[in-house]
Write a protein that holds these residues in place. Sequence first.
Motif, PDB file in Angstrom:
ATOM      1  N   ARG A 146      -5.669   7.895  -5.769  1.00 39.12           N
ATOM      2  CA  ARG A 146      -6.346   6.897  -6.608  1.00 39.12           C
ATOM      3  C   ARG A 146      -5.797   5.488  -6.323  1.00 39.12           C
ATOM      4  O   ARG A 146      -5.472   4.719  -7.229  1.00 39.12           O
ATOM      5  CB  ARG A 146      -6.199   7.245  -8.094  1.00 39.12           C
ATOM      6  CG  ARG A 146      -6.780   8.611  -8.446  1.00 39.12           C
ATOM      7  CD  ARG A 146      -6.568   8.962  -9.910  1.00 39.12           C
ATOM      8  NE  ARG A 146      -7.273   8.048 -10.793  1.00 39.12           N
ATOM      9  CZ  ARG A 146      -8.570   8.156 -11.121  1.00 39.12           C
ATOM     10  NH1 ARG A 146      -9.296   9.155 -10.630  1.00 39.12           N
ATOM     11  NH2 ARG A 146      -9.125   7.296 -11.941  1.00 39.12           N
ATOM     12  N   VAL A 147      -5.711   5.186  -5.032  1.00 35.12           N
ATOM     13  CA  VAL A 147      -5.232   3.886  -4.563  1.00 35.12           C
ATOM     14  C   VAL A 147      -6.335   3.210  -3.773  1.00 35.12           C
ATOM     15  O   VAL A 147      -6.937   3.818  -2.877  1.00 35.12           O
ATOM     16  CB  VAL A 147      -3.972   4.048  -3.673  1.00 35.12           C
ATOM     17  CG1 VAL A 147      -3.611   2.727  -2.999  1.00 35.12           C
ATOM     18  CG2 VAL A 147      -2.811   4.568  -4.499  1.00 35.12           C
ATOM     19  N   SER A 148      -6.608   1.964  -4.087  1.00 34.58           N
ATOM     20  CA  SER A 148      -7.610   1.206  -3.333  1.00 34.58           C
ATOM     21  C   SER A 148      -7.124   1.010  -1.894  1.00 34.58           C
ATOM     22  O   SER A 148      -5.957   0.662  -1.670  1.00 34.58           O
ATOM     23  CB  SER A 148      -7.839  -0.158  -3.977  1.00 34.58           C
ATOM     24  OG  SER A 148      -8.590  -0.989  -3.108  1.00 34.58           O
ATOM     25  N   PRO A 149      -8.018   1.195  -0.907  1.00 33.49           N
ATOM     26  CA  PRO A 149      -7.620   0.984   0.489  1.00 33.49           C
ATOM     27  C   PRO A 149      -7.804  -0.460   0.947  1.00 33.49           C
ATOM     28  O   PRO A 149      -7.718  -0.743   2.137  1.00 33.49           O
ATOM     29  CB  PRO A 149      -8.577   1.921   1.243  1.00 33.49           C
ATOM     30  CG  PRO A 149      -9.838   1.840   0.439  1.00 33.49           C
ATOM     31  CD  PRO A 149      -9.387   1.742  -1.008  1.00 33.49           C
ATOM     32  N   GLU A 150      -8.031  -1.371   0.016  1.00 32.08           N
ATOM     33  CA  GLU A 150      -8.425  -2.735   0.384  1.00 32.08           C
ATOM     34  C   GLU A 150      -7.378  -3.474   1.216  1.00 32.08           C
ATOM     35  O   GLU A 150      -7.714  -4.404   1.950  1.00 32.08           O
ATOM     36  CB  GLU A 150      -8.740  -3.540  -0.874  1.00 32.08           C
ATOM     37  CG  GLU A 150      -7.551  -3.733  -1.820  1.00 32.08           C
ATOM     38  CD  GLU A 150      -7.985  -4.288  -3.172  1.00 32.08           C
ATOM     39  OE1 GLU A 150      -8.205  -5.499  -3.252  1.00 32.08           O
ATOM     40  OE2 GLU A 150      -8.107  -3.492  -4.126  1.00 32.08           O
ATOM     41  N   ALA A 182      -5.487   7.909   0.355  1.00 27.34           N
ATOM     42  CA  ALA A 182      -5.597   6.832  -0.628  1.00 27.34           C
ATOM     43  C   ALA A 182      -6.530   7.239  -1.758  1.00 27.34           C
ATOM     44  O   ALA A 182      -6.240   6.994  -2.941  1.00 27.34           O
ATOM     45  CB  ALA A 182      -6.095   5.561   0.046  1.00 27.34           C
ATOM     46  N   GLU A 183      -7.646   7.881  -1.411  1.00 30.94           N
ATOM     47  CA  GLU A 183      -8.593   8.320  -2.449  1.00 30.94           C
ATOM     48  C   GLU A 183      -7.956   9.368  -3.350  1.00 30.94           C
ATOM     49  O   GLU A 183      -8.098   9.321  -4.575  1.00 30.94           O
ATOM     50  CB  GLU A 183      -9.848   8.883  -1.778  1.00 30.94           C
ATOM     51  CG  GLU A 183     -10.930   9.289  -2.762  1.00 30.94           C
ATOM     52  CD  GLU A 183     -12.210   9.745  -2.074  1.00 30.94           C
ATOM     53  OE1 GLU A 183     -13.163  10.091  -2.786  1.00 30.94           O
ATOM     54  OE2 GLU A 183     -12.245   9.768  -0.826  1.00 30.94           O
ATOM     55  N   SER A 213      -7.811  -1.283   4.892  1.00 29.15           N
ATOM     56  CA  SER A 213      -9.125  -0.981   5.476  1.00 29.15           C
ATOM     57  C   SER A 213      -9.642  -2.046   6.448  1.00 29.15           C
ATOM     58  O   SER A 213     -10.318  -1.684   7.419  1.00 29.15           O
ATOM     59  CB  SER A 213     -10.157  -0.714   4.376  1.00 29.15           C
ATOM     60  OG  SER A 213     -10.264  -1.798   3.493  1.00 29.15           O
ATOM     61  N   HIS A 219       0.840  -1.205   0.000  1.00 28.17           N
ATOM     62  CA  HIS A 219       0.000   0.000   0.000  1.00 28.17           C
ATOM     63  C   HIS A 219       0.877   1.258   0.000  1.00 28.17           C
ATOM     64  O   HIS A 219       0.587   2.223  -0.724  1.00 28.17           O
ATOM     65  CB  HIS A 219      -0.917  -0.006   1.227  1.00 28.17           C
ATOM     66  CG  HIS A 219      -1.856   1.153   1.269  1.00 28.17           C
ATOM     67  ND1 HIS A 219      -3.054   1.178   0.574  1.00 28.17           N
ATOM     68  CD2 HIS A 219      -1.777   2.351   1.908  1.00 28.17           C
ATOM     69  CE1 HIS A 219      -3.678   2.318   0.799  1.00 28.17           C
ATOM     70  NE2 HIS A 219      -2.915   3.058   1.602  1.00 28.17           N
TER      71      HIS A 219
END
Length: 295
Positions: free
Chosen positions: A257-261, A253-254, A264, A189
């Motif tokens: 443009r990075v997924s927080p998956e 993250a938003e 999170s 991440h």
Amino acid sequence: MTDNTPRNSLTLLGLGDMGTALARTWLAAGHRITVWNRTAAKAEALAAEGADVATSPAEAVAASRLVVLCLLDDASIGSALQGVDLTGKDLVNLTTGTPAEGRARAAWAEERGARFVDGGIMATPTMIGVPEAGGYVFYSGSRALFDTHRAALEVPAGARFVGEDPGHAALHDVALLSAMYGLFAGISHAYALIDGEDIAPKDLAPLLSEWLGAMGFFVGSTAERLTSRDFTTGVVSSLAMQVAATGTLLRTAEEQRVSPELISPYLELMRRRLTADPAAHGGEDTAGAITLLKR
């Protein structure tokens, strides 16, 4: 049953990358090795290096008291050893499996007159036979078996006995690997956040290593808190404060443009612990959130 096999002899079933590395290390140390693999061609190179090649699992097992299993999965063990006489044998299972599979396979071996130890390999094939690489194997099950064959088991990598419960080697293995993948997730991440920015990954790397090393205290402090069940004494960064800070992580993250998956789930776990009872849990250390994971 009388055991007439030489003390430095052993049988190895399974010649994948790990099995082959194990076999070569034992051969180099002067052990007499009998090997078997479902695909016979994989044994040819080892035969040239001095291994005895068996044509069947039964022949391989009969050759040695110590039988090491390094197969694809637990089902492969049952398939390979179906109908094989295991009376008086010492089975060491280095096949990757779960704690429940280790316990069940131990009972299965005992029913067939064999002693059993399960193992969890904390090493890659390239680390086998290289002491300075730091690899080792967790073992659990029959202490008598482990003590009898410890010298041989320590040849490929360090040997760490973690109890007579046959499931504990796999449990230790998976616990460490789970922590590793969680660490990998956070690192991934972090790199995703800077991707496309004027920040070179090689410049972030030493900062990541330094910061993660500094956070290593969490391993020991969490163990102490889970033992005492005291999540409030000596807290430096409270759960309430950390949950409040998670918004910044998610908004960044938003923006990037990075997924927080990858992060999170842990952030949500902390939020759940706090919202369940803010007055009771707000001043806690984050270790209290671990209690929510048990079903």
